[in-house]
Design an enzyme around this catalytic site. Structure first.
Site, PDB file in Angstrom:
ATOM      1  N   LYS A 158       0.822  -1.219   0.000  1.00  0.00           N
ATOM      2  CA  LYS A 158       0.000   0.000   0.000  1.00  0.00           C
ATOM      3  C   LYS A 158       0.862   1.278   0.000  1.00  0.00           C
ATOM      4  O   LYS A 158       2.075   1.221   0.279  1.00  0.00           O
ATOM      5  CB  LYS A 158      -0.927  -0.031   1.217  1.00  0.00           C
ATOM      6  CG  LYS A 158      -1.929  -1.194   1.187  1.00  0.00           C
ATOM      7  CD  LYS A 158      -2.935  -1.078   2.335  1.00  0.00           C
ATOM      8  CE  LYS A 158      -3.914  -2.237   2.327  1.00  0.00           C
ATOM      9  NZ  LYS A 158      -4.964  -2.070   3.365  1.00  0.00           N
ATOM     10  N   TYR A 187     -12.357  -2.188  -3.748  1.00  0.00           N
ATOM     11  CA  TYR A 187     -12.875  -2.266  -2.376  1.00  0.00           C
ATOM     12  C   TYR A 187     -14.405  -2.145  -2.320  1.00  0.00           C
ATOM     13  O   TYR A 187     -14.942  -1.816  -1.264  1.00  0.00           O
ATOM     14  CB  TYR A 187     -12.223  -1.189  -1.509  1.00  0.00           C
ATOM     15  CG  TYR A 187     -10.834  -1.580  -1.019  1.00  0.00           C
ATOM     16  CD1 TYR A 187     -10.647  -2.683  -0.190  1.00  0.00           C
ATOM     17  CD2 TYR A 187      -9.713  -0.843  -1.374  1.00  0.00           C
ATOM     18  CE1 TYR A 187      -9.395  -3.047   0.267  1.00  0.00           C
ATOM     19  CE2 TYR A 187      -8.444  -1.198  -0.920  1.00  0.00           C
ATOM     20  CZ  TYR A 187      -8.295  -2.307  -0.099  1.00  0.00           C
ATOM     21  OH  TYR A 187      -7.049  -2.661   0.354  1.00  0.00           O
ATOM     22  N   ARG A 228       2.632  -6.413   9.225  1.00  0.00           N
ATOM     23  CA  ARG A 228       1.911  -5.249   9.771  1.00  0.00           C
ATOM     24  C   ARG A 228       2.473  -4.820  11.128  1.00  0.00           C
ATOM     25  O   ARG A 228       2.474  -3.624  11.442  1.00  0.00           O
ATOM     26  CB  ARG A 228       0.420  -5.556   9.835  1.00  0.00           C
ATOM     27  CG  ARG A 228      -0.225  -5.482   8.437  1.00  0.00           C
ATOM     28  CD  ARG A 228      -1.578  -6.102   8.438  1.00  0.00           C
ATOM     29  NE  ARG A 228      -2.330  -5.827   7.205  1.00  0.00           N
ATOM     30  CZ  ARG A 228      -3.399  -6.516   6.846  1.00  0.00           C
ATOM     31  NH1 ARG A 228      -3.841  -7.503   7.598  1.00  0.00           N
ATOM     32  NH2 ARG A 228      -4.035  -6.217   5.726  1.00  0.00           N
ATOM     33  N   ASN A 267      -1.967   0.152   6.810  1.00  0.00           N
ATOM     34  CA  ASN A 267      -1.458  -1.117   7.365  1.00  0.00           C
ATOM     35  C   ASN A 267      -0.570  -1.868   6.361  1.00  0.00           C
ATOM     36  O   ASN A 267      -0.390  -3.070   6.461  1.00  0.00           O
ATOM     37  CB  ASN A 267      -2.611  -1.985   7.894  1.00  0.00           C
ATOM     38  CG  ASN A 267      -3.571  -2.423   6.808  1.00  0.00           C
ATOM     39  OD1 ASN A 267      -3.436  -2.023   5.648  1.00  0.00           O
ATOM     40  ND2 ASN A 267      -4.539  -3.247   7.161  1.00  0.00           N
ATOM     41  N   HIS A 290      -2.217  -5.569   1.664  1.00  0.00           N
ATOM     42  CA  HIS A 290      -3.516  -6.257   1.535  1.00  0.00           C
ATOM     43  C   HIS A 290      -3.233  -7.663   1.019  1.00  0.00           C
ATOM     44  O   HIS A 290      -2.318  -7.862   0.217  1.00  0.00           O
ATOM     45  CB  HIS A 290      -4.422  -5.536   0.521  1.00  0.00           C
ATOM     46  CG  HIS A 290      -5.588  -6.372   0.080  1.00  0.00           C
ATOM     47  ND1 HIS A 290      -6.752  -6.435   0.796  1.00  0.00           N
ATOM     48  CD2 HIS A 290      -5.730  -7.222  -0.970  1.00  0.00           C
ATOM     49  CE1 HIS A 290      -7.584  -7.290   0.194  1.00  0.00           C
ATOM     50  NE2 HIS A 290      -6.979  -7.776  -0.889  1.00  0.00           N
ATOM     51  N   GLU A 334      -9.519 -11.198  -7.525  1.00  0.00           N
ATOM     52  CA  GLU A 334      -8.619 -10.057  -7.288  1.00  0.00           C
ATOM     53  C   GLU A 334      -7.411 -10.110  -8.235  1.00  0.00           C
ATOM     54  O   GLU A 334      -6.944  -9.073  -8.709  1.00  0.00           O
ATOM     55  CB  GLU A 334      -8.164 -10.036  -5.823  1.00  0.00           C
ATOM     56  CG  GLU A 334      -9.316  -9.670  -4.874  1.00  0.00           C
ATOM     57  CD  GLU A 334      -8.896  -9.558  -3.408  1.00  0.00           C
ATOM     58  OE1 GLU A 334      -7.725  -9.819  -3.088  1.00  0.00           O
ATOM     59  OE2 GLU A 334      -9.760  -9.198  -2.590  1.00  0.00           O
TER      60      GLU A 334
HETATM   61  P1  CMP Z   1      -7.406  -4.596   3.713  1.00  0.00           P
HETATM   62  O1  CMP Z   1      -6.928  -5.977   4.011  1.00  0.00           O
HETATM   63  O2  CMP Z   1      -6.810  -3.906   2.549  1.00  0.00           O
HETATM   64  O3  CMP Z   1      -9.003  -4.645   3.515  1.00  0.00           O
HETATM   65  C1  CMP Z   1      -9.827  -3.515   3.778  1.00  0.00           C
HETATM   66  C2  CMP Z   1      -9.084  -2.413   4.430  1.00  0.00           C
HETATM   67  O4  CMP Z   1      -9.867  -1.420   5.072  1.00  0.00           O
HETATM   68  C3  CMP Z   1      -8.241  -2.975   5.549  1.00  0.00           C
HETATM   69  O5  CMP Z   1      -7.158  -3.706   5.004  1.00  0.00           O
HETATM   70  C4  CMP Z   1      -7.861  -1.720   6.317  1.00  0.00           C
HETATM   71  O6  CMP Z   1      -6.646  -1.154   5.897  1.00  0.00           O
HETATM   72  C5  CMP Z   1      -8.968  -0.738   5.944  1.00  0.00           C
HETATM   73  N1  CMP Z   1      -9.677  -0.215   7.122  1.00  0.00           N
HETATM   74  C6  CMP Z   1      -9.731   1.077   7.462  1.00  0.00           C
HETATM   75  N2  CMP Z   1     -10.460   1.225   8.574  1.00  0.00           N
HETATM   76  C7  CMP Z   1     -10.877  -0.007   8.957  1.00  0.00           C
HETATM   77  C8  CMP Z   1     -11.661  -0.492  10.042  1.00  0.00           C
HETATM   78  N3  CMP Z   1     -12.170   0.324  10.969  1.00  0.00           N
HETATM   79  N4  CMP Z   1     -11.890  -1.818  10.113  1.00  0.00           N
HETATM   80  C9  CMP Z   1     -11.379  -2.674   9.150  1.00  0.00           C
HETATM   81  N5  CMP Z   1     -10.625  -2.241   8.111  1.00  0.00           N
HETATM   82  C10 CMP Z   1     -10.372  -0.924   8.014  1.00  0.00           C
END
Ligand code: CMP
Length: 140
Positions: free
Chosen positions: A11, A51, A104, A114, A117, A128
């Protein structure tokens, strides 16, 4: 155990800090082979589409904007049980809850920033991977 493929995204928070190589080393040390990789800037359409499963969540707009805030590295990883191995290597969504030694925990900054993904199932991995890669771009 079956050989699987999974989609990984490094990311913008991580590409900005030049830790792509560190993350790739952690992935490869887990037995995951990087069989396709490209550094791209996501369009709004791509970020929203990727997303879309989260479109009703309160964090959706911020997440889309964050994913467009800098380059990302999209990757196809291959290996035994790759979906789970990658998720174990990434650690929990929130870096504060991620186990020591995971990507992470080592690199992530916040639940949004974070760093990585990874697909959460083999079925989602297939869609994906197709979202970002043509068959001929994948070189096992
Ligand atoms: P990812 O695995 O990319 O999938 C969805 C993303 O939403 C997740 O990682 C987080 O980086 C992001 N995200 C932001 N806020 C939240 C939240 N409150 N709960 C879960 N995911 C979140």
């Amino acid at each position: 155990m079956a050989i699987q493929r999974t989609l990984s995204i490094i990311k913008p928070d991580a590409t900005k800090r030049d830790v792509t190589g560190k993350i790739n080393q952690m992935l490869e040390r887990s037995g995951l082979r990087i069989i396709a990789q490209k550094r791209i800037k996501l369009s709004q359409e791509q970020a929203e589409g990727f997303y879309s499963v989260h479109k009703d969540r309160p964090f959706y707009n911020d997440l889309v904007n964050f994913m467009m805030s800098g380059p990302v590295v999209v990757q196809v990883l291959e290996g035994e049980n790759a979906v789970k191995v990658n998720r174990d290597t990434m650690g929990a969504t929130n870096p504060e809850e991620a186990e020591e030694g995971t990507i992470r925990a080592e690199v992530g900054l916040s639940i949004e920033a974070n760093s990585v993904h990874g697909s959460d199932s083999e079925e989602n991995a297939r869609s994906e991977i197709n979202f970002f890669f043509k068959d001929e771009e994948i070189c096992p």
